[in-house]
Each structure stands twice: as C-alpha cells, then as structure tokens.
Write a protein that holds these residues in place. Structure first.
Motif, short mmCIF file in Angstrom:
data_model
loop_
_atom_site.label_atom_id
_atom_site.label_comp_id
_atom_site.label_asym_id
_atom_site.label_seq_id
_atom_site.Cartn_x
_atom_site.Cartn_y
_atom_site.Cartn_z
N GLN A 171 -3.31 42.89 48.07
CA GLN A 171 -3.44 41.55 48.64
C GLN A 171 -4.08 40.60 47.64
N ALA A 172 -3.80 39.34 47.80
CA ALA A 172 -4.41 38.33 46.95
C ALA A 172 -5.93 38.46 47.02
N GLY A 173 -6.55 38.35 45.85
CA GLY A 173 -7.99 38.53 45.76
C GLY A 173 -8.41 39.94 45.44
N GLY A 174 -7.48 40.86 45.51
CA GLY A 174 -7.77 42.25 45.25
C GLY A 174 -7.73 42.61 43.77
N SER A 175 -7.87 43.90 43.50
CA SER A 175 -7.94 44.39 42.12
C SER A 175 -7.02 45.59 41.92
N LEU A 176 -6.57 45.75 40.68
CA LEU A 176 -5.83 46.92 40.25
C LEU A 176 -6.22 47.22 38.81
N ARG A 177 -6.08 48.47 38.42
CA ARG A 177 -6.29 48.85 37.03
C ARG A 177 -5.05 49.55 36.51
N LEU A 178 -4.47 48.98 35.47
CA LEU A 178 -3.32 49.60 34.82
C LEU A 178 -3.80 50.45 33.66
N SER A 179 -3.08 51.54 33.41
CA SER A 179 -3.37 52.40 32.28
C SER A 179 -2.13 52.54 31.41
N CYS A 180 -2.35 52.71 30.13
CA CYS A 180 -1.25 52.94 29.19
C CYS A 180 -1.66 54.09 28.28
N ALA A 181 -1.03 55.24 28.47
CA ALA A 181 -1.30 56.40 27.63
C ALA A 181 -0.37 56.37 26.43
N ALA A 182 -0.95 56.34 25.24
CA ALA A 182 -0.18 56.22 24.00
C ALA A 182 -0.16 57.54 23.25
N SER A 183 0.98 57.88 22.68
CA SER A 183 1.10 59.14 21.94
C SER A 183 2.18 59.01 20.87
N GLY A 184 2.20 59.96 19.98
CA GLY A 184 3.27 60.02 19.00
C GLY A 184 2.91 59.60 17.59
N ARG A 185 1.74 58.99 17.44
CA ARG A 185 1.30 58.58 16.09
C ARG A 185 -0.16 58.17 16.18
N THR A 186 -0.76 57.96 15.02
CA THR A 186 -2.08 57.37 15.00
C THR A 186 -1.92 55.86 15.10
N PHE A 187 -2.80 55.22 15.84
CA PHE A 187 -2.66 53.79 16.07
C PHE A 187 -3.64 52.95 15.26
N ARG A 188 -4.23 53.58 14.27
CA ARG A 188 -5.07 52.78 13.35
C ARG A 188 -4.19 51.70 12.73
N GLY A 189 -4.69 50.47 12.75
CA GLY A 189 -3.92 49.36 12.21
C GLY A 189 -3.02 48.68 13.23
N TYR A 190 -3.03 49.20 14.44
CA TYR A 190 -2.22 48.64 15.51
C TYR A 190 -3.09 47.86 16.49
N ALA A 191 -2.43 46.99 17.21
CA ALA A 191 -2.97 46.44 18.44
C ALA A 191 -2.10 46.94 19.58
N THR A 225 -5.80 55.79 25.27
CA THR A 225 -5.40 55.05 26.46
C THR A 225 -5.95 53.63 26.43
N VAL A 226 -5.12 52.69 26.86
CA VAL A 226 -5.52 51.29 27.01
C VAL A 226 -5.48 50.95 28.49
N TYR A 227 -6.44 50.17 28.92
CA TYR A 227 -6.54 49.81 30.33
C TYR A 227 -6.45 48.29 30.50
N LEU A 228 -5.98 47.88 31.65
CA LEU A 228 -6.00 46.47 32.03
C LEU A 228 -6.60 46.38 33.42
N GLN A 229 -7.85 45.96 33.50
CA GLN A 229 -8.51 45.75 34.78
C GLN A 229 -8.15 44.35 35.27
N MET A 230 -7.53 44.28 36.44
CA MET A 230 -7.07 43.00 36.98
C MET A 230 -7.83 42.71 38.26
N ASN A 231 -8.63 41.66 38.23
CA ASN A 231 -9.41 41.24 39.40
C ASN A 231 -8.93 39.88 39.89
N SER A 232 -9.33 39.54 41.10
CA SER A 232 -8.98 38.24 41.70
C SER A 232 -7.48 37.97 41.55
#
Length: 125
Positions: free
Chosen positions: A12-32, A77-84
């Motif tokens: 619902q509007a005003g609520g929160s969710l957290r997205l996750s992104c699990a990354a694999s397959g290489r080293t991510f040094r030098g990446y965003a 892993t990268v996360y996106l915390q989404m509030n409001s």
C-alpha cells in the motif's frame, strides 16, 4: 554474469519494500551496480546506483530521501530499501551492473553492460 533480483510485491502507499540483487559470475571491482525501473507504457529510467568499491551512491531526484541503496560485498548483493512508496513507484525494477561512472547512470539505460530480470513492484493507493 548473473544478476538475480528479488523482493518485489504488492504494497500500500506509504509502505516499504526491500529489493535484493544477487550478483555472480565475475569480480565487480571497478563496477557500479544499481537499479532502473520501467512502468507500463514508459521508458526505462534510472533509480539508484552504488560503486562496488567505496560505496558512493547516486539517486534519481524522484526517489531521493525515500530510497536507499546499499551493498554487502561479502554476499555479492546490492539492496534497494524503498520507503514511503507512492503509486507512481509502480514498475518493474531491474538490477544492472556497468563500468560506467556511477554519476553517469542518471543519463539513462543505454550502454549498460549487464541486466538482471526484473521484479515487479506494485503500490496501491
């Protein structure tokens, strides 16, 4: 490279969710890593990005102060915390990785090296 996004759902509007992104397959040094989103009938747009080393962040103006991007290097892993959350946040959210400077991600999705499958976020009013 594999980017596995998860955590989407219905909230619902005003609520929160957290997205996750699990990354694999290489080293991510030098990446965003980060997130784009695409609402029905609209173009894919930038949401947030974070550097793998150092943790510098960049956000779209529309989510500043509401969303927080973070990463756990030990878990690859990268996360996106989404509030409001608002109905206009409804979209498919895509995890992405690229060597492009994280401050340039706001220019759009063109040229991004790697994409994950999206996860749907629906915000009801």
């Amino acid at each position: 490279v594999q980017l596995q996004a998860s955590g989407g759902g219905l909230v619902q509007a005003g609520g929160s969710l957290r997205l996750s992104c699990a990354a694999s397959g290489r080293t991510f040094r030098g990446y965003a890593l980060g997130w784009f989103r695409q609402a029905p009938g609209k173009e894919r747009e930038f949401v947030a990005a974070i550097t793998w080393v150092g943790g510098s962040t960049s956000y779209a103006d529309s989510v500043k102060g509401r969303f927080t991007i973070s990463r756990d290097n030990a878990k690859n892993t990268v996360y996106l915390q989404m509030n409001s959350l608002k109905p206009e946040d409804t979209a498919v959210y895509f995890c992405a990785a690229d060597t492009k400077d994280y401050t340039a991600w706001s220019k759009g999705p063109s040229g991004i090296d790697y994409w994950g499958r999206g996860t749907l976020v629906t915000v009801s009013s």
